[in-house]
Design a protein around this motif. Structure first.
Motif, PDB file in Angstrom:
ATOM      1  N   LYS A  45       8.981  98.710  29.323  1.00  0.00           N
ATOM      2  CA  LYS A  45       8.865  99.613  29.904  1.00  0.00           C
ATOM      3  C   LYS A  45       7.578 100.261  28.477  1.00  0.00           C
ATOM      4  CE  LYS A  45       8.374 104.066  32.200  1.00  0.00           C
ATOM      5  NZ  LYS A  45       7.629 105.419  30.603  1.00  0.00           N
ATOM      6  N   ARG A  46       8.769 100.478  27.254  1.00  0.00           N
ATOM      7  CA  ARG A  46       8.259 100.442  26.087  1.00  0.00           C
ATOM      8  C   ARG A  46       7.149  99.825  25.486  1.00  0.00           C
ATOM      9  NH1 ARG A  46       5.949 104.744  24.097  1.00  0.00           N
ATOM     10  NH2 ARG A  46       6.083 105.549  22.297  1.00  0.00           N
ATOM     11  N   PHE A  47       7.368  98.409  25.789  1.00  0.00           N
ATOM     12  CA  PHE A  47       6.663  97.297  25.039  1.00  0.00           C
ATOM     13  C   PHE A  47       5.114  98.095  25.626  1.00  0.00           C
ATOM     14  CE2 PHE A  47       4.544  93.533  24.579  1.00  0.00           C
ATOM     15  CZ  PHE A  47       4.366  93.026  23.099  1.00  0.00           C
ATOM     16  N   ILE A  48       5.424  97.106  26.849  1.00  0.00           N
ATOM     17  CA  ILE A  48       3.598  97.807  27.857  1.00  0.00           C
ATOM     18  C   ILE A  48       2.944  98.934  27.426  1.00  0.00           C
ATOM     19  CG2 ILE A  48       2.970  98.192  29.928  1.00  0.00           C
ATOM     20  CD1 ILE A  48       5.201  95.911  30.908  1.00  0.00           C
ATOM     21  N   GLU A  49       3.693 100.178  26.888  1.00  0.00           N
ATOM     22  CA  GLU A  49       2.522 101.185  26.800  1.00  0.00           C
ATOM     23  C   GLU A  49       2.379 101.004  25.264  1.00  0.00           C
ATOM     24  OE1 GLU A  49       5.827 104.841  29.018  1.00  0.00           O
ATOM     25  OE2 GLU A  49       6.354 104.487  27.096  1.00  0.00           O
ATOM     26  N   LEU A  50       3.479 100.842  24.613  1.00  0.00           N
ATOM     27  CA  LEU A  50       2.700 100.489  22.850  1.00  0.00           C
ATOM     28  C   LEU A  50       1.647  99.642  22.708  1.00  0.00           C
ATOM     29  CD1 LEU A  50       5.938 101.288  20.305  1.00  0.00           C
ATOM     30  CD2 LEU A  50       4.496 102.549  20.493  1.00  0.00           C
ATOM     31  N   ASP A  51       1.315  98.584  23.488  1.00  0.00           N
ATOM     32  CA  ASP A  51       0.959  96.964  23.211  1.00  0.00           C
ATOM     33  C   ASP A  51      -0.869  97.672  23.721  1.00  0.00           C
ATOM     34  OD1 ASP A  51       0.038  94.683  23.321  1.00  0.00           O
ATOM     35  OD2 ASP A  51      -0.296  94.866  25.489  1.00  0.00           O
ATOM     36  N   TYR A  55      -4.657  96.116  22.391  1.00  0.00           N
ATOM     37  CA  TYR A  55      -5.467  96.289  21.706  1.00  0.00           C
ATOM     38  C   TYR A  55      -4.403  97.237  20.492  1.00  0.00           C
ATOM     39  CZ  TYR A  55      -9.109  95.939  24.827  1.00  0.00           C
ATOM     40  OH  TYR A  55     -10.035  95.483  26.192  1.00  0.00           O
ATOM     41  N   VAL A  56      -3.477  97.121  20.628  1.00  0.00           N
ATOM     42  CA  VAL A  56      -2.438  97.372  18.703  1.00  0.00           C
ATOM     43  C   VAL A  56      -1.751  95.847  18.927  1.00  0.00           C
ATOM     44  CG1 VAL A  56      -0.755  98.439  18.175  1.00  0.00           C
ATOM     45  CG2 VAL A  56      -1.850 100.114  20.116  1.00  0.00           C
ATOM     46  N   TRP A  57      -1.713  95.526  17.614  1.00  0.00           N
ATOM     47  CA  TRP A  57      -1.522  94.629  17.240  1.00  0.00           C
ATOM     48  C   TRP A  57       0.459  94.661  17.223  1.00  0.00           C
ATOM     49  CZ3 TRP A  57      -1.243  89.925  18.239  1.00  0.00           C
ATOM     50  CH2 TRP A  57      -0.941  88.891  17.713  1.00  0.00           C
ATOM     51  N   LYS A  58       0.967  93.323  17.688  1.00  0.00           N
ATOM     52  CA  LYS A  58       2.183  93.801  17.645  1.00  0.00           C
ATOM     53  C   LYS A  58       2.539  93.583  16.473  1.00  0.00           C
ATOM     54  CE  LYS A  58       0.602  92.402  20.562  1.00  0.00           C
ATOM     55  NZ  LYS A  58      -1.111  93.445  21.475  1.00  0.00           N
ATOM     56  N   ASP A  59       2.562  93.866  15.153  1.00  0.00           N
ATOM     57  CA  ASP A  59       3.401  94.157  14.062  1.00  0.00           C
ATOM     58  C   ASP A  59       3.984  95.993  14.161  1.00  0.00           C
ATOM     59  OD1 ASP A  59       0.548  94.832  13.378  1.00  0.00           O
ATOM     60  OD2 ASP A  59       0.666  94.304  10.941  1.00  0.00           O
ATOM     61  N   LYS A  60       2.750  96.938  14.529  1.00  0.00           N
ATOM     62  CA  LYS A  60       2.876  98.104  14.599  1.00  0.00           C
ATOM     63  C   LYS A  60       3.709  98.028  16.173  1.00  0.00           C
ATOM     64  CE  LYS A  60      -0.348  98.717  11.830  1.00  0.00           C
ATOM     65  NZ  LYS A  60       0.743  99.364  10.272  1.00  0.00           N
ATOM     66  N   VAL A  61       3.772  98.039  17.051  1.00  0.00           N
ATOM     67  CA  VAL A  61       4.716  97.661  18.216  1.00  0.00           C
ATOM     68  C   VAL A  61       5.960  97.350  17.858  1.00  0.00           C
ATOM     69  CG1 VAL A  61       4.865  96.444  20.524  1.00  0.00           C
ATOM     70  CG2 VAL A  61       2.911  97.224  19.927  1.00  0.00           C
ATOM     71  N   GLN A  63       7.371  97.495  15.307  1.00  0.00           N
ATOM     72  CA  GLN A  63       7.811  98.182  14.394  1.00  0.00           C
ATOM     73  C   GLN A  63       8.013  99.840  15.609  1.00  0.00           C
ATOM     74  OE1 GLN A  63       5.126  98.853  10.590  1.00  0.00           O
ATOM     75  NE2 GLN A  63       5.005  96.937  10.691  1.00  0.00           N
ATOM     76  N   GLN A  64       7.776 100.570  15.713  1.00  0.00           N
ATOM     77  CA  GLN A  64       7.816 101.528  16.636  1.00  0.00           C
ATOM     78  C   GLN A  64       9.175 101.035  17.363  1.00  0.00           C
ATOM     79  OE1 GLN A  64       6.857 104.171  15.627  1.00  0.00           O
ATOM     80  NE2 GLN A  64       7.932 105.300  17.164  1.00  0.00           N
ATOM     81  N   ILE A  65       8.960  99.974  18.143  1.00  0.00           N
ATOM     82  CA  ILE A  65      10.581  99.834  19.525  1.00  0.00           C
ATOM     83  C   ILE A  65      11.497  99.067  18.051  1.00  0.00           C
ATOM     84  CG2 ILE A  65      11.407  97.719  20.163  1.00  0.00           C
ATOM     85  CD1 ILE A  65       8.740  96.989  21.860  1.00  0.00           C
ATOM     86  N   SER A  70      16.389 102.910  16.959  1.00  0.00           N
ATOM     87  CA  SER A  70      17.556 102.352  16.231  1.00  0.00           C
ATOM     88  C   SER A  70      17.561 100.592  16.264  1.00  0.00           C
ATOM     89  CB  SER A  70      18.590 103.484  16.206  1.00  0.00           C
ATOM     90  OG  SER A  70      17.601 104.615  16.073  1.00  0.00           O
ATOM     91  N   LEU A  71      16.976 100.094  16.596  1.00  0.00           N
ATOM     92  CA  LEU A  71      18.019  98.214  16.482  1.00  0.00           C
ATOM     93  C   LEU A  71      17.795  98.005  14.821  1.00  0.00           C
ATOM     94  CD1 LEU A  71      15.320  97.642  19.270  1.00  0.00           C
ATOM     95  CD2 LEU A  71      17.150  97.488  19.075  1.00  0.00           C
ATOM     96  N   PRO A  72      19.364  97.600  14.575  1.00  0.00           N
ATOM     97  CA  PRO A  72      19.737  96.887  12.723  1.00  0.00           C
ATOM     98  C   PRO A  72      19.329  95.655  13.436  1.00  0.00           C
ATOM     99  CG  PRO A  72      21.904  97.292  15.173  1.00  0.00           C
ATOM    100  CD  PRO A  72      20.353  97.744  15.512  1.00  0.00           C
ATOM    101  N   GLU A  73      19.363  94.388  14.453  1.00  0.00           N
ATOM    102  CA  GLU A  73      19.105  93.426  14.472  1.00  0.00           C
ATOM    103  C   GLU A  73      18.127  93.433  16.135  1.00  0.00           C
ATOM    104  OE1 GLU A  73      21.963  91.154  13.880  1.00  0.00           O
ATOM    105  OE2 GLU A  73      23.374  92.334  14.492  1.00  0.00           O
ATOM    106  N   PRO A  74      17.863  92.953  16.698  1.00  0.00           N
ATOM    107  CA  PRO A  74      16.289  91.762  15.679  1.00  0.00           C
ATOM    108  C   PRO A  74      16.225  92.723  14.578  1.00  0.00           C
ATOM    109  CG  PRO A  74      15.562  91.341  17.918  1.00  0.00           C
ATOM    110  CD  PRO A  74      17.198  92.754  18.066  1.00  0.00           C
ATOM    111  N   SER A  75      15.190  92.492  13.678  1.00  0.00           N
ATOM    112  CA  SER A  75      13.640  92.614  12.959  1.00  0.00           C
ATOM    113  C   SER A  75      12.750  93.366  13.376  1.00  0.00           C
ATOM    114  CB  SER A  75      13.865  92.403  11.849  1.00  0.00           C
ATOM    115  OG  SER A  75      13.441  90.845  11.763  1.00  0.00           O
ATOM    116  N   TRP A  76      11.728  93.870  13.383  1.00  0.00           N
ATOM    117  CA  TRP A  76      10.188  93.664  14.162  1.00  0.00           C
ATOM    118  C   TRP A  76       9.498  92.441  13.649  1.00  0.00           C
ATOM    119  CZ3 TRP A  76       6.216  93.202  11.294  1.00  0.00           C
ATOM    120  CH2 TRP A  76       6.300  93.500   9.799  1.00  0.00           C
TER     121      TRP A  76
END
Length: 225
Positions: A45-51, A55-61, A63-65, A70-76
């Motif tokens: 749900k959150r990926f689809i919202e941020l995406d 129109y938002v490139w996935k590095d930003k998406v 990083q926000q996720i 608070s994901l220690p891994e995997p990295s963005w």
């Protein structure tokens, strides 16, 4: 007389909404450690919202996720690399895509794609759909240095195909970047109906790709008479 049909990719030939849903579900499964920090439902749900429909490139998406959950891994960076490498395996075409292209090629129409996005990523998706060989010309904004709705990318496409704007149609799902931008250079703008937009002004409106050959025939019949 219409001699060429040009298309947008995402939301027009590629069912991006369904492709994203399929991809992000599978990404969650690939990264088993995600389940320790966030449910699949929340992640998808959150990926689809941020995406924001691409129109938002996935590095930003990503990083926000990583930040929000608070994901220690995997990295963005790992998630982004997975997106770049794996999205093509989740590409879903709209119904009647191949049928439409076969129809148009059998009648010797010139075919092209103009797509905003990253070059190799979009080419990989086009190949995944099995449609690359149908097109005489493919322009992708990263490689061209300009993007829709800039009129220069439409004019460049027409030059490649050696047709005039008045001999061409452009089919897309975005009212401004596709339909109006094409009309502004003299092409017929066809809107492929999208639930996210209403009251779109276009020369023609279609629900299915299978309608495109009939619309071209209708326009050309009108020219003859």
């Amino acid at each position: 007389m219409i001699k060429a049909a040009l298309f947008d990719l995402d939301g027009t030939l590629l069912d991006r909404d369904e492709s994203v849903k399929q991809f992000i579900d599978e990404q969650y499964n690939r990264f088993a450690k995600l389940k320790n920090f966030v449910s699949k439902e929340k992640y998808v749900k959150r990926f689809i919202e941020l995406d924001h429909r691409g129109y938002v490139w996935k590095d930003k998406v990503y990083q926000q996720i990583v930040y929000e959950f608070s994901l220690p891994e995997p990295s963005w960076e790992d998630l982004l690399t997975d997106y770049i490498n794996e999205f093509k395996n989740s590409c879903v075409p709209f119904p009647h895509l191949i049928e439409m292209l076969e129809n148009l090629k059998s009648k010797n129409y010139k075919l092209g794609i103009i797509s905003n996005g990253f070059g190799q990523f979009q080419i990989d998706n086009i190949k995944a759909l099995g449609i690359k060989e149908y097109f005489d010309m493919i322009l992708i904004s990263e490689w061209e240095g300009i993007k829709k709705p800039d009129p220069r990318i439409f004019k460049r496409a027409l030059e490649h195909l050696q047709v005039s704007p008045y001999e061409s149609i452009f089919v897309g799902d975005h009212p401004e970047n596709d339909v109006k931008a094409a009309q502004d250079v003299g092409m017929k703008g066809i809107w492929k109906r999208d639930a996210h937009w209403e009251d779109v002004e276009a020369d023609y409106i279609v629900n299915e790709l299978s309608e495109i050959p009939f619309i071209i025939e209708k326009m050309n019949s009108a020219c003859v008479t």
